[in-house]
Design a protein around this motif. Structure first.
Motif, PDB file in Angstrom:
ATOM      1  N   ALA A 160     -14.137  -7.814  27.007  1.00  0.00           N
ATOM      2  CA  ALA A 160     -15.547  -7.659  26.634  1.00  0.00           C
ATOM      3  C   ALA A 160     -16.297  -6.734  27.585  1.00  0.00           C
ATOM      4  CB  ALA A 160     -16.238  -9.027  26.575  1.00  0.00           C
ATOM      5  N   ALA A 161     -15.984  -6.802  28.886  1.00  0.00           N
ATOM      6  CA  ALA A 161     -16.691  -5.956  29.850  1.00  0.00           C
ATOM      7  C   ALA A 161     -16.290  -4.490  29.723  1.00  0.00           C
ATOM      8  CB  ALA A 161     -16.424  -6.447  31.275  1.00  0.00           C
ATOM      9  N   TYR A 162     -15.180  -4.219  29.070  1.00  0.00           N
ATOM     10  CA  TYR A 162     -14.764  -2.844  28.783  1.00  0.00           C
ATOM     11  C   TYR A 162     -15.407  -2.358  27.483  1.00  0.00           C
ATOM     12  CZ  TYR A 162     -11.660   1.090  27.664  1.00  0.00           C
ATOM     13  OH  TYR A 162     -11.160   2.326  27.338  1.00  0.00           O
ATOM     14  N   LEU A 163     -15.310  -3.166  26.434  1.00  0.00           N
ATOM     15  CA  LEU A 163     -15.739  -2.727  25.108  1.00  0.00           C
ATOM     16  C   LEU A 163     -17.251  -2.744  24.911  1.00  0.00           C
ATOM     17  CD1 LEU A 163     -13.064  -4.558  22.916  1.00  0.00           C
ATOM     18  CD2 LEU A 163     -13.226  -2.093  23.321  1.00  0.00           C
ATOM     19  N   LEU A 164     -17.922  -3.802  25.364  1.00  0.00           N
ATOM     20  CA  LEU A 164     -19.336  -3.966  25.023  1.00  0.00           C
ATOM     21  C   LEU A 164     -20.222  -2.851  25.580  1.00  0.00           C
ATOM     22  CD1 LEU A 164     -21.204  -5.774  23.381  1.00  0.00           C
ATOM     23  CD2 LEU A 164     -21.573  -7.154  25.435  1.00  0.00           C
ATOM     24  N   PRO A 165     -20.056  -2.423  26.851  1.00  0.00           N
ATOM     25  CA  PRO A 165     -20.891  -1.311  27.320  1.00  0.00           C
ATOM     26  C   PRO A 165     -20.681  -0.029  26.520  1.00  0.00           C
ATOM     27  CG  PRO A 165     -19.835  -2.415  29.174  1.00  0.00           C
ATOM     28  CD  PRO A 165     -19.197  -2.937  27.928  1.00  0.00           C
ATOM     29  N   ARG A 166     -19.494   0.140  25.977  1.00  0.00           N
ATOM     30  CA  ARG A 166     -19.209   1.339  25.207  1.00  0.00           C
ATOM     31  C   ARG A 166     -19.796   1.286  23.807  1.00  0.00           C
ATOM     32  NH1 ARG A 166     -15.593   0.804  29.187  1.00  0.00           N
ATOM     33  NH2 ARG A 166     -14.524   2.676  29.975  1.00  0.00           N
ATOM     34  N   VAL A 167     -20.160   0.096  23.367  1.00  0.00           N
ATOM     35  CA  VAL A 167     -20.774  -0.062  22.048  1.00  0.00           C
ATOM     36  C   VAL A 167     -22.297  -0.099  22.142  1.00  0.00           C
ATOM     37  CG1 VAL A 167     -21.005  -1.623  20.051  1.00  0.00           C
ATOM     38  CG2 VAL A 167     -18.752  -1.213  21.068  1.00  0.00           C
ATOM     39  N   VAL A 168     -22.827  -0.846  23.111  1.00  0.00           N
ATOM     40  CA  VAL A 168     -24.280  -1.040  23.171  1.00  0.00           C
ATOM     41  C   VAL A 168     -24.904  -0.474  24.440  1.00  0.00           C
ATOM     42  CG1 VAL A 168     -24.112  -3.112  21.738  1.00  0.00           C
ATOM     43  CG2 VAL A 168     -24.159  -3.355  24.240  1.00  0.00           C
ATOM     44  N   GLY A 169     -24.108   0.050  25.375  1.00  0.00           N
ATOM     45  CA  GLY A 169     -24.649   0.541  26.638  1.00  0.00           C
ATOM     46  C   GLY A 169     -24.571  -0.513  27.730  1.00  0.00           C
ATOM     47  N   LEU A 170     -24.562  -0.047  28.985  1.00  0.00           N
ATOM     48  CA  LEU A 170     -24.376  -0.946  30.121  1.00  0.00           C
ATOM     49  C   LEU A 170     -25.510  -1.951  30.261  1.00  0.00           C
ATOM     50  CD1 LEU A 170     -22.772  -1.783  32.625  1.00  0.00           C
ATOM     51  CD2 LEU A 170     -23.990   0.000  33.901  1.00  0.00           C
ATOM     52  N   GLY A 171     -26.758  -1.514  30.040  1.00  0.00           N
ATOM     53  CA  GLY A 171     -27.887  -2.417  30.218  1.00  0.00           C
ATOM     54  C   GLY A 171     -27.831  -3.600  29.270  1.00  0.00           C
ATOM     55  N   HIS A 172     -27.655  -3.337  27.982  1.00  0.00           N
ATOM     56  CA  HIS A 172     -27.562  -4.424  27.013  1.00  0.00           C
ATOM     57  C   HIS A 172     -26.327  -5.282  27.276  1.00  0.00           C
ATOM     58  CE1 HIS A 172     -30.949  -3.206  24.650  1.00  0.00           C
ATOM     59  NE2 HIS A 172     -30.423  -2.041  24.308  1.00  0.00           N
ATOM     60  N   ALA A 173     -25.204  -4.647  27.610  1.00  0.00           N
ATOM     61  CA  ALA A 173     -23.976  -5.401  27.853  1.00  0.00           C
ATOM     62  C   ALA A 173     -24.139  -6.347  29.042  1.00  0.00           C
ATOM     63  CB  ALA A 173     -22.808  -4.450  28.095  1.00  0.00           C
ATOM     64  N   THR A 174     -24.794  -5.889  30.101  1.00  0.00           N
ATOM     65  CA  THR A 174     -25.030  -6.744  31.264  1.00  0.00           C
ATOM     66  C   THR A 174     -25.833  -7.970  30.873  1.00  0.00           C
ATOM     67  OG1 THR A 174     -24.970  -4.825  32.743  1.00  0.00           O
ATOM     68  CG2 THR A 174     -26.019  -6.831  33.573  1.00  0.00           C
ATOM     69  N   ARG A 175     -26.883  -7.755  30.109  1.00  0.00           N
ATOM     70  CA  ARG A 175     -27.723  -8.880  29.669  1.00  0.00           C
ATOM     71  C   ARG A 175     -26.936  -9.858  28.800  1.00  0.00           C
ATOM     72  NH1 ARG A 175     -30.747  -9.205  24.885  1.00  0.00           N
ATOM     73  NH2 ARG A 175     -30.389  -6.974  24.501  1.00  0.00           N
ATOM     74  N   LEU A 176     -26.200  -9.331  27.836  1.00  0.00           N
ATOM     75  CA  LEU A 176     -25.496 -10.210  26.902  1.00  0.00           C
ATOM     76  C   LEU A 176     -24.369 -10.973  27.580  1.00  0.00           C
ATOM     77  CD1 LEU A 176     -25.235  -7.960  23.702  1.00  0.00           C
ATOM     78  CD2 LEU A 176     -27.043  -9.517  24.395  1.00  0.00           C
ATOM     79  N   LEU A 177     -23.629 -10.317  28.476  1.00  0.00           N
ATOM     80  CA  LEU A 177     -22.494 -10.982  29.103  1.00  0.00           C
ATOM     81  C   LEU A 177     -22.913 -11.926  30.221  1.00  0.00           C
ATOM     82  CD1 LEU A 177     -19.810  -8.136  29.280  1.00  0.00           C
ATOM     83  CD2 LEU A 177     -20.059  -9.941  27.582  1.00  0.00           C
ATOM     84  N   MET A 178     -23.984 -11.610  30.936  1.00  0.00           N
ATOM     85  CA  MET A 178     -24.409 -12.496  32.026  1.00  0.00           C
ATOM     86  C   MET A 178     -25.187 -13.709  31.519  1.00  0.00           C
ATOM     87  SD  MET A 178     -25.340 -10.407  35.449  1.00  0.00           S
ATOM     88  CE  MET A 178     -24.082  -9.481  36.332  1.00  0.00           C
ATOM     89  N   LEU A 179     -26.088 -13.491  30.571  1.00  0.00           N
ATOM     90  CA  LEU A 179     -26.954 -14.585  30.126  1.00  0.00           C
ATOM     91  C   LEU A 179     -26.346 -15.404  29.001  1.00  0.00           C
ATOM     92  CD1 LEU A 179     -30.450 -12.817  30.227  1.00  0.00           C
ATOM     93  CD2 LEU A 179     -29.328 -14.202  31.993  1.00  0.00           C
ATOM     94  N   GLY A 180     -25.491 -14.801  28.208  1.00  0.00           N
ATOM     95  CA  GLY A 180     -24.854 -15.547  27.126  1.00  0.00           C
ATOM     96  C   GLY A 180     -25.789 -15.993  26.031  1.00  0.00           C
ATOM     97  N   GLU A 181     -26.948 -15.346  25.916  1.00  0.00           N
ATOM     98  CA  GLU A 181     -27.924 -15.773  24.917  1.00  0.00           C
ATOM     99  C   GLU A 181     -27.567 -15.229  23.539  1.00  0.00           C
ATOM    100  OE1 GLU A 181     -31.500 -14.205  26.557  1.00  0.00           O
ATOM    101  OE2 GLU A 181     -31.797 -15.915  27.925  1.00  0.00           O
ATOM    102  N   PRO A 182     -27.879 -15.992  22.476  1.00  0.00           N
ATOM    103  CA  PRO A 182     -27.572 -15.522  21.122  1.00  0.00           C
ATOM    104  C   PRO A 182     -28.330 -14.240  20.781  1.00  0.00           C
ATOM    105  CG  PRO A 182     -28.095 -17.875  21.137  1.00  0.00           C
ATOM    106  CD  PRO A 182     -28.465 -17.346  22.481  1.00  0.00           C
ATOM    107  N   VAL A 183     -27.668 -13.360  20.055  1.00  0.00           N
ATOM    108  CA  VAL A 183     -28.265 -12.109  19.598  1.00  0.00           C
ATOM    109  C   VAL A 183     -28.353 -12.172  18.080  1.00  0.00           C
ATOM    110  CG1 VAL A 183     -28.098  -9.598  19.594  1.00  0.00           C
ATOM    111  CG2 VAL A 183     -27.162 -10.913  21.518  1.00  0.00           C
ATOM    112  N   PRO A 184     -29.559 -12.316  17.524  1.00  0.00           N
ATOM    113  CA  PRO A 184     -29.678 -12.382  16.064  1.00  0.00           C
ATOM    114  C   PRO A 184     -29.348 -11.048  15.419  1.00  0.00           C
ATOM    115  CG  PRO A 184     -31.842 -12.320  17.094  1.00  0.00           C
ATOM    116  CD  PRO A 184     -30.850 -12.453  18.212  1.00  0.00           C
ATOM    117  N   ALA A 185     -29.114 -11.078  14.122  1.00  0.00           N
ATOM    118  CA  ALA A 185     -28.634  -9.894  13.406  1.00  0.00           C
ATOM    119  C   ALA A 185     -29.572  -8.703  13.566  1.00  0.00           C
ATOM    120  CB  ALA A 185     -28.453 -10.235  11.931  1.00  0.00           C
ATOM    121  N   GLU A 186     -30.872  -8.937  13.489  1.00  0.00           N
ATOM    122  CA  GLU A 186     -31.827  -7.824  13.572  1.00  0.00           C
ATOM    123  C   GLU A 186     -31.712  -7.103  14.916  1.00  0.00           C
ATOM    124  OE1 GLU A 186     -36.646  -6.981  13.198  1.00  0.00           O
ATOM    125  OE2 GLU A 186     -35.837  -8.972  12.810  1.00  0.00           O
ATOM    126  N   GLU A 187     -31.618  -7.873  16.001  1.00  0.00           N
ATOM    127  CA  GLU A 187     -31.470  -7.248  17.314  1.00  0.00           C
ATOM    128  C   GLU A 187     -30.108  -6.596  17.455  1.00  0.00           C
ATOM    129  OE1 GLU A 187     -31.380  -8.249  22.104  1.00  0.00           O
ATOM    130  OE2 GLU A 187     -31.776  -9.871  20.672  1.00  0.00           O
TER     131      GLU A 187
END
Length: 275
Positions: free
Chosen positions: A160-187
């Motif tokens: 995940a730490a390899y793929l996610l930054p390449r899909v959504v960028g490092l900033g979003h990936a850091t937030r999603l992987l560190m906080l583990g908060e749900p991401v609704p479809a619109e976001e």
């Protein structure tokens, strides 16, 4: 079927998932709806083994990965996996974690596009399975959650730490992987995690339509495009351009390239052969 096969025959029954084949389109369904399609050791192993088998078969040109019931996949089964891993020694834990990573590698390395049809929850390992697909088609009920830190583990599970930054960028990936908060479809659509957002209940149908479009198209061109997208992620520009040139030179000798020219000249649609 590849002419280079060993003694093992094709698997006739997959016990931990459902597979259907339809004229070049494979549909793999996670089918534990009562558990929100939570993954077991057997489900991981079946996914690890199925994808290379389909690749060797040579007839599959696109694959749809979906989940039965109310959601896509809620991740690893808490009782069957987390409970069991607490009793494992370091060697068995490493074997297990390598196996889950092999599933992601198989999704990225199989020579056909993979479309994840996401509705409801895609959490933990389920979120990474969707992330590893080439396309994510989702409806408004979809929610992605990379929950690994919530259970005291690294957010960089299964690549995940390899793929996610390449899909959504490092900033979003850091937030999603560190906080583990749900991401609704619109976001998820806004940050690029979703390839296409459909109306509610239409993700599976839209994913199947996309798979059919891909399967009916130039399969060899799709396979090489996918391979280059993966290979060139970590290449310098000069190496990437050289690899592109070598790939194009090879494809210019393909039957599909000649067929395009013939079809264009004869003013008809190409009859793609995938070679």
């Amino acid at each position: 079927m590849s002419p280079f096969t060993g003694s093992a025959s094709r698997t006739e029954e997959w016990r931990h998932l459902r597979l259907t084949l339809d004229a070049g389109v494979a549909t793999v369904t996670l089918a534990r709806p009562a558990r929100l399609n939570a993954l077991t050791f057997g489900a991981y192993a079946d996914l690890r083994d199925l994808l290379p088998e389909l690749a060797r078969d040579g007839s599959v040109r696109a694959l749809v990965l979906g989940g039965e019931g109310r959601g896509f996949c809620s991740g690893g089964d808490v009782d069957e996996i987390i409970g069991a891993t607490l009793a494992m020694d370091a060697g068995r834990l490493l074997d297990f974690n390598r196996m889950t990573g092999q599933v992601v590698r198989a999704l990225r390395e199989c020579p056909f596009p993979v479309i994840a049809a996401v509705h409801g929850i895609a959490a933990g390992a389920g979120a990474v399975l969707a992330l590893a697909a080439d396309f994510r088609v989702a409806d408004p009920t979809a929610r992605f959650a990379f929950l690994f830190t919530k259970v005291g583990l690294s957010g960089g599970d299964m690549g995940a730490a390899y793929l996610l930054p390449r899909v959504v960028g490092l900033g979003h990936a850091t937030r999603l992987l560190m906080l583990g908060e749900p991401v609704p479809a619109e976001e998820a659509e806004r940050i690029g995690l979703i390839s296409r957002l459909t109306a509610e209940g239409e993700a599976a149908g839209a994913a199947s339509s996309l798979a059919r479009r891909l399967a009916d198209g130039p399969a060899l061109a799709h396979a090489r495009t996918k391979a280059l997208l993966t290979a060139e992620l970590d290449m310098p520009l000069a190496a990437a351009v050289e690899l592109d040139a070598a790939t194009q030179a090879l494809l210019m000798h393909s039957a599909d390239y000649a067929e395009f020219h013939a079809a264009f000249t004869e003013k008809r649609p190409p009859a793609w052969r995938g070679r």
